[in-house]
Motif scaffolding. Structure first.
Motif, PDB file in Angstrom:
ATOM      1  N   LYS A   1      -9.001 103.369 -12.987  1.00 48.33           N
ATOM      2  CA  LYS A   1      -9.996 103.781 -11.985  1.00 48.33           C
ATOM      3  C   LYS A   1     -11.169 104.499 -12.643  1.00 48.33           C
ATOM      4  O   LYS A   1     -12.335 104.280 -12.283  1.00 48.33           O
TER       5      LYS A   1
ATOM      6  N   GLU B   1      -0.473 110.829 -23.345  1.00 47.85           N
ATOM      7  CA  GLU B   1       0.338 110.958 -22.142  1.00 47.85           C
ATOM      8  C   GLU B   1      -0.462 110.591 -20.890  1.00 47.85           C
ATOM      9  O   GLU B   1       0.042 109.920 -19.986  1.00 47.85           O
ATOM     10  N   GLN B   2      -1.729 111.035 -20.827  1.00 50.13           N
ATOM     11  CA  GLN B   2      -2.568 110.704 -19.665  1.00 50.13           C
ATOM     12  C   GLN B   2      -2.809 109.204 -19.552  1.00 50.13           C
ATOM     13  O   GLN B   2      -2.798 108.645 -18.460  1.00 50.13           O
TER      14      GLN B   2
ATOM     15  N   TYR C   1      -0.865 106.742 -20.898  1.00 50.89           N
ATOM     16  CA  TYR C   1       0.367 105.965 -20.758  1.00 50.89           C
ATOM     17  C   TYR C   1       1.031 106.193 -19.402  1.00 50.89           C
ATOM     18  O   TYR C   1       1.534 105.247 -18.787  1.00 50.89           O
ATOM     19  N   GLN C   2       1.055 107.430 -18.988  1.00 51.61           N
ATOM     20  CA  GLN C   2       1.803 107.758 -17.778  1.00 51.61           C
ATOM     21  C   GLN C   2       1.028 107.477 -16.491  1.00 51.61           C
ATOM     22  O   GLN C   2       1.626 107.242 -15.449  1.00 51.61           O
ATOM     23  N   ASP C   3      -0.303 107.515 -16.563  1.00 51.23           N
ATOM     24  CA  ASP C   3      -1.104 107.320 -15.337  1.00 51.23           C
ATOM     25  C   ASP C   3      -2.148 106.239 -15.590  1.00 51.23           C
ATOM     26  O   ASP C   3      -3.338 106.488 -15.702  1.00 51.23           O
ATOM     27  N   ARG C   4      -1.653 105.024 -15.705  1.00 52.35           N
ATOM     28  CA  ARG C   4      -2.555 103.911 -16.031  1.00 52.35           C
ATOM     29  C   ARG C   4      -3.528 103.622 -14.891  1.00 52.35           C
ATOM     30  O   ARG C   4      -4.679 103.254 -15.121  1.00 52.35           O
ATOM     31  N   ASP C   5      -3.069 103.774 -13.642  1.00 51.53           N
ATOM     32  CA  ASP C   5      -3.951 103.495 -12.514  1.00 51.53           C
ATOM     33  C   ASP C   5      -5.147 104.444 -12.510  1.00 51.53           C
ATOM     34  O   ASP C   5      -6.293 104.007 -12.263  1.00 51.53           O
ATOM     35  N   GLN C   6      -4.907 105.728 -12.760  1.00 53.15           N
ATOM     36  CA  GLN C   6      -6.005 106.678 -12.796  1.00 53.15           C
ATOM     37  C   GLN C   6      -6.950 106.375 -13.952  1.00 53.15           C
ATOM     38  O   GLN C   6      -8.175 106.494 -13.822  1.00 53.15           O
TER      39      GLN C   6
ATOM     40  N   THR D   1      -7.677  96.610 -14.335  1.00 54.81           N
ATOM     41  CA  THR D   1      -6.353  97.180 -14.548  1.00 54.81           C
ATOM     42  C   THR D   1      -6.046  97.218 -16.040  1.00 54.81           C
ATOM     43  O   THR D   1      -6.584  96.429 -16.822  1.00 54.81           O
TER      44      THR D   1
END
Length: 366
Positions: free
Chosen positions: A132, A121-122, A124-129, A153
């Motif tokens: 980074k 979930e981490q 897939y849902q927060d690809r930008d984080q 990215t």
């Protein structure tokens, strides 16, 4: 001698070697450098951006789910002198593909290690984080090679067991449920809003009727106030007329008093002039003769005083002269007696010549 080498801003020139066995190295980009024949060596290294596509297949996440993740990274060799020297030590003489392979392996290694610490979930849902985090972890290692990560990215995330699709279905169901709940809540809110609108309409009607009644009452009150104000203004005008008449009478009386004051002042001035005239007449007829008589008496007294002083001085001088004359007579008589006694003594001693001389009147006088 040597040659002058130029280089563009998209590559760096490294000049090494020199006279007397010097190991000095010169790093130039977007400029020129001098290289000696036979004893200097020149090499070039690209400074252009390199695009990498790191890929990690079937990497287990923190929950044990195998994921395949692909990303896109933009990297380039840094141009700071110390970091450029490090990059030249690492990659000088290698082609661009060799440099890409080294950096790609480093990025994939960090990407694989980070995937093992996160849940699906981490990721897939927060690809930008996630991207980074990979960039921050990998940057120090590639930086020690003189490479800078410009961007990183996550391009794609998928698995072979349809775990992500199941998450999508679950999410779809949740969304559908939320939509149904939203529709029900919207209908409920619509009914509530309709009731509120009816209530607001009745409130508005009541407020309008109240305002009409208030307006009528305010009109009557204003009309009464206007009538009262007219009466007050009329009474004030009448009172003002009477007050103005009283003020005019007062002004007339004040003018009369001022005229009387002026007349009295003139009378006082005439009386003052008469007093001055009488005073001057008294001064001329009484005071001046009295002052002249007093002055005459004073002069007579002063003359008498001077007379007495002069008489006293004359009497004193007279007494002094008489005393001096008596003293002279007494002194002459003393001398005569002394000479007479001297003659008698000489006669008794038998010296007639001496007696004649001693009894000579000139001698006696002496």
């Amino acid at each position: 001698m040597g040659n002058c080498h130029t280089v563009g801003p998209n590559e760096a020139l490294v000049v090494s070697g020199g006279c007397c066995g010097s190991d000095y190295k010169q790093y130039v980009f977007g400029g020129w450098a001098w290289a000696w024949w036979c004893i200097s060596d020149t090499q070039r290294i690209s400074l252009e951006i390199m695009t990498l596509q790191p890929r990690c297949e079937d990497v287990e996440t923190a929950e044990g789910v195998a994921l395949t993740v692909t990303g896109v990274a933009q990297v380039k060799i840094m141009t700071e002198k110390e970091l450029l020297a490090v990059a030249c030590e690492q990659f000088l003489g290698k082609n661009v593909q060799d440099i890409k392979n080294v950096v790609l392996q480093t990025l994939e290694g960090h990407l694989r290690s980070i995937l093992g610490t996160l849940t699906v979930e981490q990721i897939y849902q927060d690809r930008d984080q996630f991207a980074k985090l990979v960039r921050e972890v990998a940057a120090p290692d590639v930086g020690r090679m003189g490479i800078e990560i410009l961007s990183f990215t996550i391009k794609d995330v998928y698995d072979k067991v349809d775990y992500l699709s199941s998450l999508g279905k679950t999410q779809t169901a949740v969304v559908q449920r939320d939509a149904d709940i939203g529709v029900a809540e919207a209908e409920r809110d619509a009914g509530i809003r309709e009731a509120e609108c009816k209530k607001e309409m009745l409130d508005v009607k009541f407020m309008a009727d109240t305002k009409i009644a208030d307006s009528k009452r305010a009109f009557e009150l204003q009309k009464s106030a206007f009538s009262e104000e007219v009466n007050i203004k009329t009474a004030e005008a009448q009172l003002a007329y009477e007050l103005q008449g009283a003020r005019e009478q007062q002004k007339i009386r004040q003018e009369e008093i001022e005229i009387e004051v002026v007349q009295r002042k003139k009378q006082i001035a005439v009386e003052a002039q008469e007093i001055l005239r009488t005073d001057k007449e008294l001064i001329a007829t009484v005071r001046r003769p009295a002052e002249a008589e007093a002055h005459r008496i004073q002069q007579i007294a002063e003359g008498e005083k001077v007379k007495q002083v002069l008489l006293a001085q004359a009497e004193a001088e007279k007494i002094r002269k008489i005393g001096e004359a008596e003293a002279a007579v007494i002194e002459a008589m003393g001398k005569a007696e002394k000479n007479l006694i001297y003659c008698i003594i000489k006669i008794g001693l038998g010296q007639p010549g001496m007696v004649a001389h001693a009894c000579n009147p000139s001698t006696l006088g002496g």
